[in-house]
Design a protein around this motif. Structure first.
Motif, PDB file in Angstrom:
ATOM      1  N   GLU A  89       0.845  -1.519   0.106  1.00  0.00           N
ATOM      2  CA  GLU A  89      -0.064  -0.060  -0.221  1.00  0.00           C
ATOM      3  C   GLU A  89       0.765   1.244  -0.001  1.00  0.00           C
ATOM      4  OE1 GLU A  89      -2.658  -0.205   3.360  1.00  0.00           O
ATOM      5  OE2 GLU A  89      -3.966  -1.742   2.468  1.00  0.00           O
ATOM      6  N   TRP A  90       2.160   1.294   0.107  1.00  0.00           N
ATOM      7  CA  TRP A  90       2.996   2.378   0.030  1.00  0.00           C
ATOM      8  C   TRP A  90       4.110   2.336  -0.914  1.00  0.00           C
ATOM      9  CZ3 TRP A  90       2.421   6.283   3.410  1.00  0.00           C
ATOM     10  CH2 TRP A  90       1.673   6.359   4.562  1.00  0.00           C
ATOM     11  N   ASP A 137       5.152  -0.876   4.287  1.00  0.00           N
ATOM     12  CA  ASP A 137       4.889   0.045   5.265  1.00  0.00           C
ATOM     13  C   ASP A 137       5.946   1.065   4.940  1.00  0.00           C
ATOM     14  OD1 ASP A 137       7.974  -0.436   6.595  1.00  0.00           O
ATOM     15  OD2 ASP A 137       6.533  -2.333   6.855  1.00  0.00           O
ATOM     16  N   LYS A 138       5.825   2.457   5.462  1.00  0.00           N
ATOM     17  CA  LYS A 138       6.414   3.816   5.127  1.00  0.00           C
ATOM     18  C   LYS A 138       7.717   3.520   5.637  1.00  0.00           C
ATOM     19  CE  LYS A 138       5.889   8.561   5.461  1.00  0.00           C
ATOM     20  NZ  LYS A 138       4.921   9.712   5.846  1.00  0.00           N
ATOM     21  N   HIS A 160       0.902   7.092  -0.113  1.00  0.00           N
ATOM     22  CA  HIS A 160       0.017   6.002   0.142  1.00  0.00           C
ATOM     23  C   HIS A 160      -0.823   5.596  -1.293  1.00  0.00           C
ATOM     24  CE1 HIS A 160      -3.254   3.348   1.883  1.00  0.00           C
ATOM     25  NE2 HIS A 160      -2.506   3.147   2.630  1.00  0.00           N
TER      26      HIS A 160
END
Length: 528
Positions: free
Chosen positions: A205-206, A314-315, A345
């Motif tokens: 998702e990132w 994740d970031k 995102h």
């Protein structure tokens, strides 16, 4: 290769390249020329024979590179760059592309057959000294100017010659998901790779949007000379040739010239290894002893030229990847652009290669970006109102159709149907204004009837009807909404055009592409 010059009534052997092909199973043919005051540079048969011979030698170079026989690679490269076959192809390339009439600082262009024939014999390593580049600035999308360095015709031909020897190595050692400036790869391959990675529920998702600041202008010369498998002396001469702008010679201490034939290949060789670096730290295969069906970090990498995308779960992972790539680029004299390198995102979406990629309620939608749509509408407006206010309807259709067809063919593999209809609506309004301006004293109903016809599906089709051979025909503007949306099949990541094992695969892809073109042509003919 044998070129028969009838002006001296004797046959002259020019070079030795294709004579070597006889030793490798090929047979050189004599060029049959009519009586002329100047010899022909080549014939179609000689070009085809040269392409076959050079192609075989490039495959041998790629095979030696895969087997890590670097001395053999060097010997085969020398054989290629000294052959007349490769020199003929190099001269043919620079005298048949769009820049064939653009001269360098010496003002020389090879327009005649005599100049081309003489140019083939002049491509020698001994005594070669490249001339400085001619500096030209072209506007960029963001309002800035991009510097271009235009080499002379001879320097372009020498670069094309040595690129033929370097390209098999660059393809063999390239990252799997690198798609810029490579044979049989395109922007659509990069977009389809992102679609495969981001379209599932468990997808990352990132996203890290990466852009290298002044990639061509800041590559380290020392790194290129040490690491690129080509003639280091010739490469150093190209890099240090300098540029001329406003009659002032400026030395070049870094970067490769944008405008040189070999520059995209050098940039690819410089950036190759980014994906391997990321994958070595975050492997995609499932670790032994775990039952996870999908890797925890979900790190993927795709690059097109100096733009790249990295996905992750994740970031924090992307921050680590960014630090790794920053160190990787620093060794090559490069750095990331802070204003264009962002962590986003997937629900916010991002633009890549003119496409907007974003998830809406868990569903991935890829469509033309807003900036791309604005550029197209602006270009259509300029074509209609700035340059062709008084043009005829047929002339305007001839000018607009190539613009529309090229734009639609680029975006026809994604969710573009709604955007296509939107562009059709905007263009129809522009053409109505064009018609009203041509006939200010006529009623709008009359103007609409004059320039718009009904084709059975749409009564606002910009075109006209005419009779030919007793049959009524229609000549109209292309409607983007009529272009079907099809699924693009990405090229396999391991496919190598210089490996004979992949010949059948590329042949099938070419056959499939030809079938799609024929089907599209049949639909266009039926619509007309």
């Amino acid at each position: 290769m044998v070129i028969r010059c009838e002006t001296r009534y004797r046959t002259c052997r020019m070079g030795k390249g294709l004579d070597k092909s006889r030793q490798m199973g090929g047979a050189s043919k004599e060029a049959k020329c009519a009586f002329s005051t100047e010899p022909r540079a080549w014939t179609r048969e000689e070009l085809e024979q040269a392409k076959r011979w050079v192609g075989k030698l490039q495959r041998r170079i790629a095979k030696a590179q895969r087997e890590k026989k670097y001395n053999k690679v060097k010997a085969l490269q020398h054989l290629l760059v000294t052959s007349r076959a490769a020199k003929t192809l190099a001269v043919e390339r620079v005298t048949s592309n769009k820049g064939k009439r653009t001269a360098g600082v010496d003002g020389v262009t090879w327009q005649t057959n005599a100049a081309k024939a003489q140019a083939i014999g002049s491509l020698r390593r001994r005594g070669y000294k490249p001339k400085p580049l001619k500096r030209v600035y072209i506007p960029k999308k963001n309002g800035k100017k991009r510097p271009l360095g235009i080499p002379t015709m001879k320097d372009r031909a020498m670069q094309a010659l040595y690129q033929m020897a370097l390209e098999p190595i660059a393809e063999t050692t390239a990252d799997k998901n690198s798609y810029g400036f490579r044979k049989y790869r395109s922007c659509q391959d990069a977009i389809d790779a992102l679609h495969r990675w981001l379209s599932r529920k468990e997808s990352p998702e990132w996203v890290l949007e990466g852009d290298i600041k002044g990639c061509f202008d800041h590559i380290s010369h020392d790194w290129l000379v040490r690491n690129v498998r080509t003639d280091g002396e010739i490469l150093h001469k190209w890099l240090a040739s300098g540029v001329v702008y406003n009659r002032l010679l400026t030395p070049t201490t870094e970067g490769t010239p944008q405008g040189g034939i070999i520059s995209p290949t050098l940039a690819n060789v410089t950036l190759d290894g980014m994906e391997r670096l990321v994958k070595s730290r975050f492997p995609s295969s499932r670790p032994k002893g775990t039952k996870d069906k999908w890797q925890t970090k979900k790190v993927n990498f795709v690059r097109y030229a100096d733009d790249f995308i990295v996905t992750a779960a994740d970031k924090e992972t992307l921050s680590e990847v960014k630090a790794m790539l920053t160190a990787f680029l620093a060794e090559r004299g490069l750095e990331l652009s802070e204003e264009k390198t962002l962590i986003t995102h997937i629900t916010e979406g991002f633009d890549f290669l003119g496409f907007n990629i974003r998830k809406y309620n868990g569903k991935l939608i890829i469509k033309p970006s807003e900036k791309s749509q604005e550029r197209l509408v602006e270009k259509l407006h300029e074509t209609i109102f700035r340059w062709n206010k008084t043009a005829t309807q047929q002339t305007l259709i001839d000018l607009l159709n190539p613009i529309l067809r090229g734009w639609a063919n680029y975006y026809r593999y994604v969710c573009s149907k709604e955007v296509f209809s939107k562009i059709d609506h905007i263009l129809t309004n522009q053409l109505m204004r064009w018609g009203y301006r041509r006939h200010p004293r006529k009623k709008r109903y009359w103007t609409n009837r004059r320039y718009f016809i009904s084709d059975g599906r749409n009564r606002w089709t910009f075109g006209f009807k005419f009779t030919e051979d007793g049959k009524e025909k229609t000549y109209s503007l292309l409607r983007l909404a009529d272009i079907p949306i099809v699924r693009y099949i990405k090229v396999k990541a391991d496919a190598n055009p210089f490996d004979p094992a992949w010949d059948e695969y590329f042949a099938k892809r070419a056959e499939r592409s030809n079938c799609q073109r024929k089907a599209k042509g049949a639909r266009d003919a039926q619509a007309a």
